[in-house]
Write a protein that holds these residues in place. Sequence first.
Motif, PDB file in Angstrom:
ATOM      1  N   VAL A  49      -1.863   0.481  44.084  1.00  0.00           N
ATOM      2  CA  VAL A  49      -2.822   0.041  43.192  1.00  0.00           C
ATOM      3  C   VAL A  49      -2.923  -1.468  43.850  1.00  0.00           C
ATOM      4  O   VAL A  49      -2.029  -2.218  43.850  1.00  0.00           O
ATOM      5  N   ASP A  50      -3.994  -1.977  44.113  1.00  0.00           N
ATOM      6  CA  ASP A  50      -4.416  -2.986  44.930  1.00  0.00           C
ATOM      7  C   ASP A  50      -5.420  -3.928  44.185  1.00  0.00           C
ATOM      8  O   ASP A  50      -6.592  -3.965  44.535  1.00  0.00           O
ATOM      9  N   THR A  51      -5.105  -4.796  43.484  1.00  0.00           N
ATOM     10  CA  THR A  51      -5.901  -5.762  42.600  1.00  0.00           C
ATOM     11  C   THR A  51      -6.445  -6.719  43.586  1.00  0.00           C
ATOM     12  O   THR A  51      -7.338  -7.353  43.119  1.00  0.00           O
ATOM     13  N   GLY A  52      -6.023  -6.638  45.049  1.00  0.00           N
ATOM     14  CA  GLY A  52      -6.778  -8.001  45.699  1.00  0.00           C
ATOM     15  C   GLY A  52      -7.687  -7.227  46.836  1.00  0.00           C
ATOM     16  O   GLY A  52      -8.411  -7.813  47.473  1.00  0.00           O
ATOM     17  N   CYS A  53      -8.084  -5.999  46.329  1.00  0.00           N
ATOM     18  CA  CYS A  53      -8.829  -5.159  47.126  1.00  0.00           C
ATOM     19  C   CYS A  53     -10.392  -4.942  46.258  1.00  0.00           C
ATOM     20  O   CYS A  53     -10.169  -4.296  45.275  1.00  0.00           O
ATOM     21  N   LEU A  80     -10.733  -2.962  42.895  1.00  0.00           N
ATOM     22  CA  LEU A  80     -11.185  -3.194  41.521  1.00  0.00           C
ATOM     23  C   LEU A  80     -12.402  -2.457  41.155  1.00  0.00           C
ATOM     24  O   LEU A  80     -12.657  -2.542  39.648  1.00  0.00           O
ATOM     25  N   ASP A  81     -13.210  -1.534  41.985  1.00  0.00           N
ATOM     26  CA  ASP A  81     -13.995  -0.892  41.417  1.00  0.00           C
ATOM     27  C   ASP A  81     -13.722   0.228  40.289  1.00  0.00           C
ATOM     28  O   ASP A  81     -14.296   0.505  39.572  1.00  0.00           O
ATOM     29  N   ILE A  82     -12.644   0.559  40.591  1.00  0.00           N
ATOM     30  CA  ILE A  82     -11.661   1.506  39.657  1.00  0.00           C
ATOM     31  C   ILE A  82     -11.011   0.851  38.471  1.00  0.00           C
ATOM     32  O   ILE A  82     -11.149   1.085  37.220  1.00  0.00           O
ATOM     33  N   LEU A  83     -10.304  -0.274  38.855  1.00  0.00           N
ATOM     34  CA  LEU A  83      -9.443  -0.864  38.113  1.00  0.00           C
ATOM     35  C   LEU A  83     -10.143  -1.637  36.783  1.00  0.00           C
ATOM     36  O   LEU A  83      -9.900  -1.640  35.837  1.00  0.00           O
ATOM     37  N   LYS A  84     -11.273  -2.395  37.534  1.00  0.00           N
ATOM     38  CA  LYS A  84     -12.136  -3.059  36.374  1.00  0.00           C
ATOM     39  C   LYS A  84     -13.134  -2.377  35.865  1.00  0.00           C
ATOM     40  O   LYS A  84     -13.687  -2.176  34.858  1.00  0.00           O
ATOM     41  N   TYR A  86     -12.758   0.701  35.065  1.00  0.00           N
ATOM     42  CA  TYR A  86     -12.189   1.198  34.021  1.00  0.00           C
ATOM     43  C   TYR A  86     -11.373   0.359  32.801  1.00  0.00           C
ATOM     44  O   TYR A  86     -10.552   0.875  32.094  1.00  0.00           O
ATOM     45  N   SER A  87     -11.725  -1.007  32.915  1.00  0.00           N
ATOM     46  CA  SER A  87     -10.693  -1.860  31.907  1.00  0.00           C
ATOM     47  C   SER A  87      -9.386  -1.444  32.187  1.00  0.00           C
ATOM     48  O   SER A  87      -8.741  -1.296  30.889  1.00  0.00           O
ATOM     49  N   ALA A  88      -8.960  -1.395  33.330  1.00  0.00           N
ATOM     50  CA  ALA A  88      -7.621  -0.959  33.299  1.00  0.00           C
ATOM     51  C   ALA A  88      -6.366  -1.825  32.822  1.00  0.00           C
ATOM     52  O   ALA A  88      -6.703  -3.481  32.778  1.00  0.00           O
ATOM     53  N   ILE A  89      -5.296  -1.445  32.157  1.00  0.00           N
ATOM     54  CA  ILE A  89      -4.172  -2.317  31.713  1.00  0.00           C
ATOM     55  C   ILE A  89      -2.982  -2.027  32.595  1.00  0.00           C
ATOM     56  O   ILE A  89      -2.800  -0.812  32.628  1.00  0.00           O
ATOM     57  N   ILE A  90      -2.613  -2.879  33.455  1.00  0.00           N
ATOM     58  CA  ILE A  90      -1.407  -2.620  34.374  1.00  0.00           C
ATOM     59  C   ILE A  90      -0.311  -3.110  33.607  1.00  0.00           C
ATOM     60  O   ILE A  90      -0.088  -4.537  33.669  1.00  0.00           O
ATOM     61  N   ASP A  91       0.612  -2.582  33.071  1.00  0.00           N
ATOM     62  CA  ASP A  91       1.772  -2.866  32.365  1.00  0.00           C
ATOM     63  C   ASP A  91       2.981  -2.804  33.247  1.00  0.00           C
ATOM     64  O   ASP A  91       3.421  -1.572  33.328  1.00  0.00           O
ATOM     65  N   MET A  92       3.518  -3.746  33.653  1.00  0.00           N
ATOM     66  CA  MET A  92       4.441  -3.835  34.879  1.00  0.00           C
ATOM     67  C   MET A  92       5.830  -4.083  34.110  1.00  0.00           C
ATOM     68  O   MET A  92       6.867  -4.495  34.778  1.00  0.00           O
ATOM     69  N   TYR A  93       5.798  -4.355  32.833  1.00  0.00           N
ATOM     70  CA  TYR A  93       7.069  -4.404  32.055  1.00  0.00           C
ATOM     71  C   TYR A  93       7.457  -2.946  31.394  1.00  0.00           C
ATOM     72  O   TYR A  93       8.730  -2.814  31.718  1.00  0.00           O
ATOM     73  N   ASN A  94       6.485  -2.482  30.871  1.00  0.00           N
ATOM     74  CA  ASN A  94       6.677  -0.999  30.086  1.00  0.00           C
ATOM     75  C   ASN A  94       6.526  -0.041  31.233  1.00  0.00           C
ATOM     76  O   ASN A  94       6.719   1.407  30.983  1.00  0.00           O
ATOM     77  N   THR A 130      -1.769  -7.227  43.985  1.00  0.00           N
ATOM     78  CA  THR A 130      -0.580  -6.119  43.850  1.00  0.00           C
ATOM     79  C   THR A 130      -0.289  -5.441  45.048  1.00  0.00           C
ATOM     80  O   THR A 130       0.678  -4.589  45.250  1.00  0.00           O
ATOM     81  N   GLY A 131      -1.314  -5.426  46.230  1.00  0.00           N
ATOM     82  CA  GLY A 131      -1.168  -4.588  47.384  1.00  0.00           C
ATOM     83  C   GLY A 131      -0.486  -5.440  48.573  1.00  0.00           C
ATOM     84  O   GLY A 131      -0.141  -5.142  49.386  1.00  0.00           O
ATOM     85  N   SER A 132      -0.231  -6.821  48.031  1.00  0.00           N
ATOM     86  CA  SER A 132       0.668  -7.506  49.117  1.00  0.00           C
ATOM     87  C   SER A 132       2.045  -7.628  48.883  1.00  0.00           C
ATOM     88  O   SER A 132       2.578  -7.720  47.491  1.00  0.00           O
ATOM     89  N   THR A 133       2.805  -7.590  49.771  1.00  0.00           N
ATOM     90  CA  THR A 133       4.456  -7.521  49.724  1.00  0.00           C
ATOM     91  C   THR A 133       4.787  -8.938  49.922  1.00  0.00           C
ATOM     92  O   THR A 133       5.966  -9.152  49.917  1.00  0.00           O
ATOM     93  N   PHE A 134       3.909  -9.669  50.116  1.00  0.00           N
ATOM     94  CA  PHE A 134       4.436 -11.285  50.405  1.00  0.00           C
ATOM     95  C   PHE A 134       4.281 -11.858  49.078  1.00  0.00           C
ATOM     96  O   PHE A 134       3.475 -11.512  48.167  1.00  0.00           O
TER      97      PHE A 134
END
Length: 267
Positions: A34-38, A96-100, A102-110, A144-148
Amino acid sequence: MAQYEERRIHARYPQDISPRVMLECQGQMTDFVVDTGCSFTIVTLNQVKKWGLEDKMMPSDLPGYLGDAPVSIKINGTIEEHDFYVDDIKDNLLGLDILKGYSAIIDMYNYRLTFRDYNEDYDISEPLVTINVDGKDIDMTIDTGSTFDMVGPMSVAKELGLHLEPSKSPICDGVGYTSTIEYEAYNLCMKGFGSEICGTYTVQAEDVPDYAKHLLLGARMCYGCMMQYNADGTFEIECMDQACEEAETAAVEEPQGGGETAELRQN
């Protein structure tokens, strides 16, 4: 009320960083970072061969890619065809073509990823967030695709007055390039959207392609947070209760299967 498809995130932080998801493409469960920077979804040539789509590849409308392929993807119980770029990369990248779109919600707490209704008029631009680095505010793109923790040009490191040292991470693998990292700044206090970590600023090499010369915030600071791309083009991110502590210790069980649920993992 619309029924949205929810994907289960499973995390093995801090051993792994970038989140991953299994999506049904061409009738096969397929692994993506899941790459929000792409800006666009990119898949490997090997993946295209596994899907049996190699003979359907077309020349890319963007330079630097091997081509693009029409891929059937199942989201919210509906199969839609999307054109994915094909390149010589290590992992499939869900952009982002898929994430935006489909108005994605990326919940990295739950540890959940939700796709909502598709909007073909989505804005492809990458939203910015303000991060305070050792007392100075600066805008960054979440990747989110970056490990830095943070990666950006030398000019920003100078603007922030960072103390640079020889890098402990000598190689950076990006989309379409590999570069050498010479300098980093360590033990930086990074604060933003209710999250706080002690992080590192990595200086991009001068030979990085122009399309990659951005100031990026990596995935680590996003653990414990919820990101939301809205149909009206707005973006929200919030650190949930106890997120900072749980981002250091969270370990989510493997999904048990059933229904449309897949898993979002880390690499």
